[in-house]
Enzyme design. Structure first.
Site, short mmCIF file in Angstrom:
data_model
loop_
_atom_site.label_atom_id
_atom_site.label_comp_id
_atom_site.label_asym_id
_atom_site.label_seq_id
_atom_site.Cartn_x
_atom_site.Cartn_y
_atom_site.Cartn_z
N HIS A 10 -7.47 10.18 3.85
CA HIS A 10 -7.09 9.16 4.83
C HIS A 10 -7.40 9.61 6.25
O HIS A 10 -7.49 10.81 6.51
CB HIS A 10 -5.59 8.86 4.72
CG HIS A 10 -5.21 8.21 3.42
ND1 HIS A 10 -4.66 8.91 2.38
CD2 HIS A 10 -5.32 6.93 3.00
CE1 HIS A 10 -4.43 8.08 1.37
NE2 HIS A 10 -4.82 6.88 1.71
N GLY B 204 -8.99 5.89 1.33
CA GLY B 204 -9.64 6.71 2.34
C GLY B 204 -11.11 6.38 2.51
O GLY B 204 -11.94 7.28 2.62
N ASP C 186 -8.54 1.11 6.46
CA ASP C 186 -7.53 0.91 7.50
C ASP C 186 -7.99 1.54 8.81
O ASP C 186 -8.05 0.89 9.86
CB ASP C 186 -6.21 1.54 7.03
CG ASP C 186 -5.09 1.36 8.04
OD1 ASP C 186 -5.28 0.62 9.02
OD2 ASP C 186 -4.02 1.97 7.86
N ASP D 110 2.89 5.01 -5.40
CA ASP D 110 2.20 6.29 -5.15
C ASP D 110 3.16 7.44 -5.42
O ASP D 110 3.93 7.85 -4.56
CB ASP D 110 1.68 6.34 -3.72
CG ASP D 110 0.92 7.65 -3.45
OD1 ASP D 110 0.85 8.50 -4.37
OD2 ASP D 110 0.40 7.81 -2.34
N ASP E 169 0.85 -1.20 0.00
CA ASP E 169 0.00 0.00 0.00
C ASP E 169 0.89 1.26 0.00
O ASP E 169 1.82 1.35 0.81
CB ASP E 169 -0.87 -0.05 1.27
CG ASP E 169 -1.95 1.01 1.29
OD1 ASP E 169 -2.40 1.43 0.21
OD2 ASP E 169 -2.35 1.41 2.41
P1 13P Z 1 -8.74 5.03 5.64
O1 13P Z 1 -7.83 5.92 6.40
O2 13P Z 1 -10.02 5.73 5.29
O3 13P Z 1 -9.01 3.74 6.31
O4 13P Z 1 -8.04 4.71 4.23
C1 13P Z 1 -7.08 3.68 4.14
C2 13P Z 1 -6.35 3.69 2.86
O5 13P Z 1 -6.67 4.37 1.91
C3 13P Z 1 -5.17 2.82 2.77
O6 13P Z 1 -4.47 2.98 1.59
O1 G3H Z 2 -3.19 5.05 3.49
C1 G3H Z 2 -2.46 4.79 4.44
C2 G3H Z 2 -2.79 3.62 5.26
O2 G3H Z 2 -3.83 3.91 6.14
C3 G3H Z 2 -1.56 3.09 5.94
O3 G3H Z 2 -1.21 3.87 7.04
O4 G3H Z 2 1.20 4.34 6.63
O5 G3H Z 2 0.21 4.53 8.93
O6 G3H Z 2 0.53 2.29 7.87
P1 G3H Z 2 0.29 3.76 7.66
ZN ZN Z 3 -4.56 5.03 0.85
#
Ligand code: 13P
Ligand code: G3H
Ligand code: ZN
Length: 316
Positions: A179, A211, A255, A103, A81
């Site tokens: 996010h 998000g 997430d 990204d 991710d």
């Molecule tokens: P959220 O913060 O809305 O859960 O989005 C997670 C996300 O886009 C991870 O790539």
């Molecule tokens: O989009 C980001 C995800 O929520 C991952 O979050 O980088 O804190 O693991 P993180």
């Molecule tokens: Zn994301």
């Protein structure tokens, strides 16, 4: 069984979205697998750069490989991710991931294309699938800290050019989400008009919605009642997921909601049992609560009860 996101997208496109859930540890992994098996859903495990370095990248890999053995009926993809180029290359060469996200959305259009193309070439040479991002989400998280003011929705014409020039397999579009737990200050929502325009230019091409946590208000209230201080937290209405799916959104990233479940369970547990200091009772409560959360979310995504069809399609 680990499959590619491409295979899952083929089964889901236009009908439902696959849940892409981030994990950081054993308890999340256990809850995630249980919830998806409970609801008979295919799914995507997402690992961020931060999650890879929380302990050690090999720890998560080991946990997932074990989960694959413990839950032989599970069908899922393993996805990086929000990767940068270096992390993408590391994942591509690891032999473990089935897809990566590059990204480079904070770069110029041409730079984003050049970086994405390098990752696509390396990934495709090894049979991996690539997601890229165009446009910018507003956000509050560590690696994606784009200010709300700079948030830019994806330009549908650019989206077509981007996909043609990079050969990327799916595209994360900025359509009004951000996010974290504080997505909207007023009545803003998803820009379905933008999605529809992108789909018109890129028919049958899988789009991704980042998000997408819904930040359930009852969860926020319980966290605050147990000593938390989440004021004004607000998320995406998950009743809109199915409409997004008909407009080409095939992967929906969640997430923050999982973190909220973790926070609520642990706050309530230790408030109710102030004498307790053992990690296992709260951990067990979390795994059960997270499994229930995932199962319910898959119903909203439409991925619940799709597992048998996906297995049939894959011939497994
Ligand atoms: P959220 O913060 O809305 O859960 O989005 C997670 C996300 O886009 C991870 O790539
Ligand atoms: O989009 C980001 C995800 O929520 C991952 O979050 O980088 O804190 O693991 P993180
Ligand atoms: Zn994301």
């Amino acid at each position: 069984m680990i499959v590619t996101t491409k295979e899952l997208f083929k089964a889901a496109y236009g009908k439902y979205a696959i849940g892409a859930y981030n994990i950081n540890n054993l308890e999340q992994t256990m809850g995630l697998f249980r919830g998806n098996i409970q609801s008979k859903a295919p799914f995507i495990i997402q690992i961020s750069k931060g999650a890879r370095s929380y302990t050690n990248k090999l720890m998560l890999e080991g946990i997932i490989r074990s989960a694959d053995q413990v839950f032989p009926e599970a069908v899922f993809a393993v996805h990086l991710d929000h990767g940068d180029e270096e992390t993408c290359m590391d994942c591509i060469n690891s032999g473990f991931y089935s897809s990566v996200m590059i990204d480079a959305s904070s770069k110029s259009f041409d730079e984003n294309i050049a970086i994405t193309k390098r990752v696509v070439d390396a990934a495709h040479a090894k049979g991996l699938v690539v997601e890229a991002e165009l446009g910018q989400l507003g956000g509050v998280e560590e690696h994606v800290n784009v200010s709300e003011a700079d948030a830019k929705l994806t330009d549908p014409n650019q989206a077509k050019e981007f996909v043609t020039r990079t050969g990327v397999d799916s595209l994360a579009c900025a359509i009004g989400t951000s996010h974290g737990a504080f997505k909207f200050t007023g009545t803003q929502g998803l820009h379905f008009d933008v999605l529809a325009e992108i789909q018109k230019r890129l028919p049958n091409f899988p789009l991704v919605m980042h998000g997408s946590s819904s930040v359930p208000q009852d969860e926020v209230a319980r966290i605050n009642a147990a000593g938390g201080k989440l004021l004004g937290a607000k998320g995406v209405d998950d009743n809109q997921f199915r409409k997004a799916a008909t407009l080409g959104v095939t992967k929906i990233n969640i997430d923050t909601d999982g973190r909220l479940v973790w926070c609520r369970v642990h706050r309530e547990h230790f408030m109710k049992h102030p004498e307790d200091f053992d990690l296992r009772p709260a951990g067990k409560e979390f795994m059960a609560a997270y499994a229930d959360f995932i199962a319910a979310k898959n119903v909203k995504l439409g991925s619940a009860n799709q597992l048998d069809d996906v297995r049939k399609m894959l011939g497994i």
